[in-house]
Design an enzyme around this catalytic site. Structure first.
Site, PDB file in Angstrom:
ATOM      1  CB  CYS A   2      13.246 -17.661 -59.827  1.00 17.89           C
ATOM      2  SG  CYS A   2      12.267 -19.163 -59.988  1.00 17.89           S
ATOM      3  NE  ARG A  27      12.982 -11.974 -58.673  1.00 16.09           N
ATOM      4  CZ  ARG A  27      12.821 -11.181 -59.727  1.00 16.09           C
ATOM      5  NH1 ARG A  27      12.984  -9.875 -59.595  1.00 16.09           N
ATOM      6  NH2 ARG A  27      12.524 -11.666 -60.898  1.00 16.09           N
ATOM      7  CD1 TRP A  74       7.362 -19.628 -55.585  1.00 10.66           C
ATOM      8  CD2 TRP A  74       6.795 -20.151 -57.673  1.00 10.66           C
ATOM      9  NE1 TRP A  74       5.996 -19.772 -55.624  1.00 10.66           N
ATOM     10  CE2 TRP A  74       5.621 -20.097 -56.892  1.00 10.66           C
ATOM     11  CE3 TRP A  74       6.679 -20.464 -59.022  1.00 10.66           C
ATOM     12  CZ2 TRP A  74       4.356 -20.341 -57.421  1.00 10.66           C
ATOM     13  CZ3 TRP A  74       5.427 -20.717 -59.555  1.00 10.66           C
ATOM     14  CH2 TRP A  74       4.285 -20.649 -58.755  1.00 10.66           C
ATOM     15  CG  ASN A  98      13.116 -16.041 -63.034  1.00 10.01           C
ATOM     16  OD1 ASN A  98      12.180 -16.802 -62.828  1.00 10.01           O
ATOM     17  ND2 ASN A  98      13.034 -14.744 -62.811  1.00 10.01           N
ATOM     18  N   GLY A  99      12.290 -18.785 -65.128  1.00 13.66           N
ATOM     19  CA  GLY A  99      11.372 -18.935 -66.253  1.00 13.66           C
ATOM     20  C   GLY A  99      11.009 -20.384 -66.470  1.00 13.66           C
ATOM     21  CD  GLU A 479      -6.084  -6.438 -52.824  1.00 15.94           C
ATOM     22  OE1 GLU A 479      -5.012  -6.211 -52.253  1.00 15.94           O
ATOM     23  OE2 GLU A 479      -6.180  -7.226 -53.794  1.00 15.94           O
ATOM     24  CE  LYS A 483      -2.816  -7.341 -50.441  1.00 21.92           C
ATOM     25  NZ  LYS A 483      -3.011  -8.018 -51.724  1.00 21.92           N
ATOM     26  CD  GLU A 486      -2.071 -12.182 -51.966  1.00 20.29           C
ATOM     27  OE1 GLU A 486      -1.411 -12.174 -53.012  1.00 20.29           O
ATOM     28  OE2 GLU A 486      -2.341 -11.145 -51.330  1.00 20.29           O
ATOM     29  CG  HIS A 502     -28.885 -13.461 -57.226  1.00 22.66           C
ATOM     30  ND1 HIS A 502     -30.136 -13.658 -57.774  1.00 22.66           N
ATOM     31  CD2 HIS A 502     -28.764 -12.132 -57.053  1.00 22.66           C
ATOM     32  CE1 HIS A 502     -30.735 -12.497 -57.944  1.00 22.66           C
ATOM     33  NE2 HIS A 502     -29.922 -11.548 -57.500  1.00 22.66           N
ATOM     34  CE  LYS A 602       5.717  -7.295 -54.298  1.00 22.67           C
ATOM     35  NZ  LYS A 602       4.520  -6.956 -53.514  1.00 22.67           N
TER      36      LYS A 602
END
Length: 607
Positions: A2, A27, A74, A98-99, A479, A483, A486, A502, A602
């Site tokens: 947000c 963001r 968001w 925001n929150g 990572e 990526k 995402e 395994h 973000k």
């Protein structure tokens, strides 16, 4: 997550508010809106989706007014629709938030029982109604806000407009960042300094629990106990030019290519290159007394911490625990006296990580923070601040922040080893030399961009992709998978290469690309053995290694990516580059929104 911007101005604000929202796009968001006061009434324009949609609404139906608030949302409570978009308003007030208001349900039920009518599914709307109810009962707007803040549980940054007081703007923060900007006969509120960059360089960061009353006569900050306080006004240094893509197609690609420069900038603070010495920003911090390190982070920062665990234990011989921030407090960790808790965050505002930091502080730990925003909440609460110098990172998928985090963590691990007497003067010189070589090696890795782009089309067709690595390359495999997930929306998983037999090897067939990260070195032969197990079952292997590794094991791979030959210490920093480029080019091939992938933000400022 947000974004908020507010302006108490002297001229029309809607255009400037929209520009501010554009600076906050990085963001992450899925709807947006603006509210102003005009002709004695609150007026709003809102739209679901991208800011272009809101811009079209404003073009068709302009929004006058010299005081206003704006928001990119968001979605948390309620779908990303126009009705749920901020600002939320009654006849008396408009609010952006925001929150998360954790106790919104009992508050909402209480308000409905008293006859209040709600128009959205959001938690934020209860704030507007609580304040309005007080004002309608004759309470002064400032007092109405003060009383309302006492009733809110959770995390919030708020900006509030008042119909009856068009020269008043109030902001508040608890768990989510908010800054105050000071201009020429104007004042501003913003989620961060970047939002306000073209408007002012004079900003003050609100502390936890602060709220601020902004009028034409001036600005007054109050602390969580409602006592008047002063917060230092600083020069932000943020620039609107920082968010330009330049000649690059996407911010993500620009930020990938910035890595030689920003890693060099970052290492400059931790190395005395000509003397061959390590350095810390705070030389008087007692590293020798550290008995145990607890690393806490989220997402990509967590994987940087996983790499650091290898470094801390191998170089400094200090035991390390590592936790995902969202789980850390809930397992009730045993934290030894004399321990160091190390927190890693790009923004320095990540809610889970910040809550974990405060838990560690309460448990008697010294606090170190690796962060890209040196004015952030985490930075201000740290005993030892270890800044990265990546500059603003606009792409939601972290790239340059990750490699700068690795650079800081490698230097910090070496500093710890020196303080513990685990390395001598000659070894210190060698470490400084190897770390100093990282920017040039990153530049060498970028030379393979076109070759990586050429193989991206084949991976873009896959439904599932596996990444394999051993030692510090295992976190890189995680990572790499993150990526790809995402930004391309392809299902991907990272595994320690030895774990394939395994269970995960059951997933292998000719339709599954397997990306193997294997620089030549002590673990190379073991990794290649695991790679050959994959090939024997029809797996389509892409090998990322140096020239020696590709020569030794690249023959039966569908593709190879040849990296510069580097010392194992800096290999994770260098090998992050092909992992990032591969994800980027696959996403471009699929036509996804690279810089603002769906459902992601973000800076995650809610738990």
């Amino acid at each position: 997550m947000c974004g908020i911007i507010g302006i108490l101005g002297n001229e029309a604000v809607s255009g400037r508010l929209l520009d501010g929202l554009k600076r906050l796009e990085y963001r992450g968001y899925d709807s947006a809106g603006i509210a102003t006061i005009h002709d004695g009434a609150i007026d709003r324009r809102r739209a679901a989706g991208k800011l272009d949609n809101l811009a079209h609404v404003l073009e068709a139906d302009p929004l006058p007014g010299v005081v206003g608030i704006a928001h990119t949302r968001w979605a948390t409570h309620g779908a990303p629709t126009e009705d749920n978009a901020h600002p939320h308003a009654t006849d008396e007030v408009a609010v952006v938030h925001n929150g998360i208001i954790e106790n919104f349900k009992p508050l909402r039920d209480e308000l409905i029982a008293r006859g209040r009518s709600f128009k959205s599914q959001t938690d934020t709307e209860v704030v507007a109604h609580l304040i309005s109810e007080q004002i309608e009962a004759g309470v002064d707007p400032v007092e109405a806000v003060r009383l309302t803040l006492k009733r809110l549980h959770g995390a919030f940054a708020l900006a509030i407009l008042f119909r009856s007081n068009p020269d008043l703007l109030i902001g508040a923060r608890l768990g989510s960042p908010l800054v105050v900007g000071y201009g020429e006969h104007e004042a501003y509120l913003g989620s961060d300094a970047l939002a306000l960059a073209p408007l002012t360089q004079q900003i003050a960061y609100l502390d936890e629990g602060d709220w601020v009353v902004i009028t034409r006569e001036g600005t007054q900050v109050y602390d969580r106990d409602d006592q008047p306080v002063e917060r230092a006004v600083t020069v932000s240094g943020a620039s609107g030019a920082m968010i330009s893509k330049g000649n690059y197609r996407h911010f993500m690609l620009k930020e990938i290519y910035e890595q030689p420069t920003v890693v060099a900038q970052t290492l400059r603070a931790y190395l005395r290159r000509f003397e061959g010495e390590l350095a810390l920003p705070t030389e008087d911090f007692d590293l020798a007394g550290v008995k145990r390190v607890t690393i806490v982070a989220c997402g990509t920062s967590f994987y940087a911490g996983m790499v650091a665990k290898y470094w801390f234990e191998q170089f400094a011989r200090v035991p390390v625990d590592i936790d995902v921030a969202s789980e850390f407090r809930y397992r009730e960790p045993v934290m030894e006296e004399g321990g160091l808790a190390l927190f890693i965050s790009q923004s320095g505002e990540t809610a889970d990580t910040l809550a974990a930091l405060r838990h560690a502080r309460a448990s008697g730990q010294k606090i170190a923070v690796v962060v890209n925003v040196p004015t952030s909440t985490m930075a201000r609460e740290a005993d030892l601040l270890l800044p990265t110098h990546a500059g603003p990172e606009i792409g939601v998928a972290s790239t340059k922040a990750f490699t700068c985090q690795l650079a800081v963590l490698a230097a910090f691990a070496a500093n710890l080893a020196r303080a513990k007497g685990r390395i001598d003067r000659e070894e210190e010189k060698r470490i400084v030399r190897h770390l100093s070589e990282a920017p040039a090696a990153i530049n060498g890795a970028l030379a393979y961009d076109e070759a990586i782009e050429a193989m991206a089309g084949a991976i873009a067709k896959a439904r599932d992709v596996l990444y394999l690595g051993r030692g510090p390359d295992y976190p890189l495999a995680l990572e790499g998978a993150l990526k790809l997930k995402e930004i391309s929306y392809i299902h991907a998983e990272g595994y320690a290469a030895g774990e394939m037999k395994h269970g995960p090897i059951a997933l292998i067939d000719e339709h599954v690309p397997v990306i193997v990260i294997a620089p030549s070195g002590p673990l190379f032969e073991k990794t290649v053995s695991n790679m050959q197990e994959v090939q024997a079952r029809g797996g389509q292997v892409i090998l990322i290694s140096d020239y020696d590794g590709v020569e030794a094991a690249g023959e039966n791979c569908i593709a190879t990516i040849t990296m510069p030959k580097v010392h194992p210490l800096i290999a994770p920093i260098v090998y992050a580059i092909p992992v990032q480029l591969l994800a980027y080019h696959v996403a471009v091939a699929k036509g996804t929104d690279v810089d603002q992938p769906r459902n992601l933000a973000k800076s995650v400022t809610v738990e």
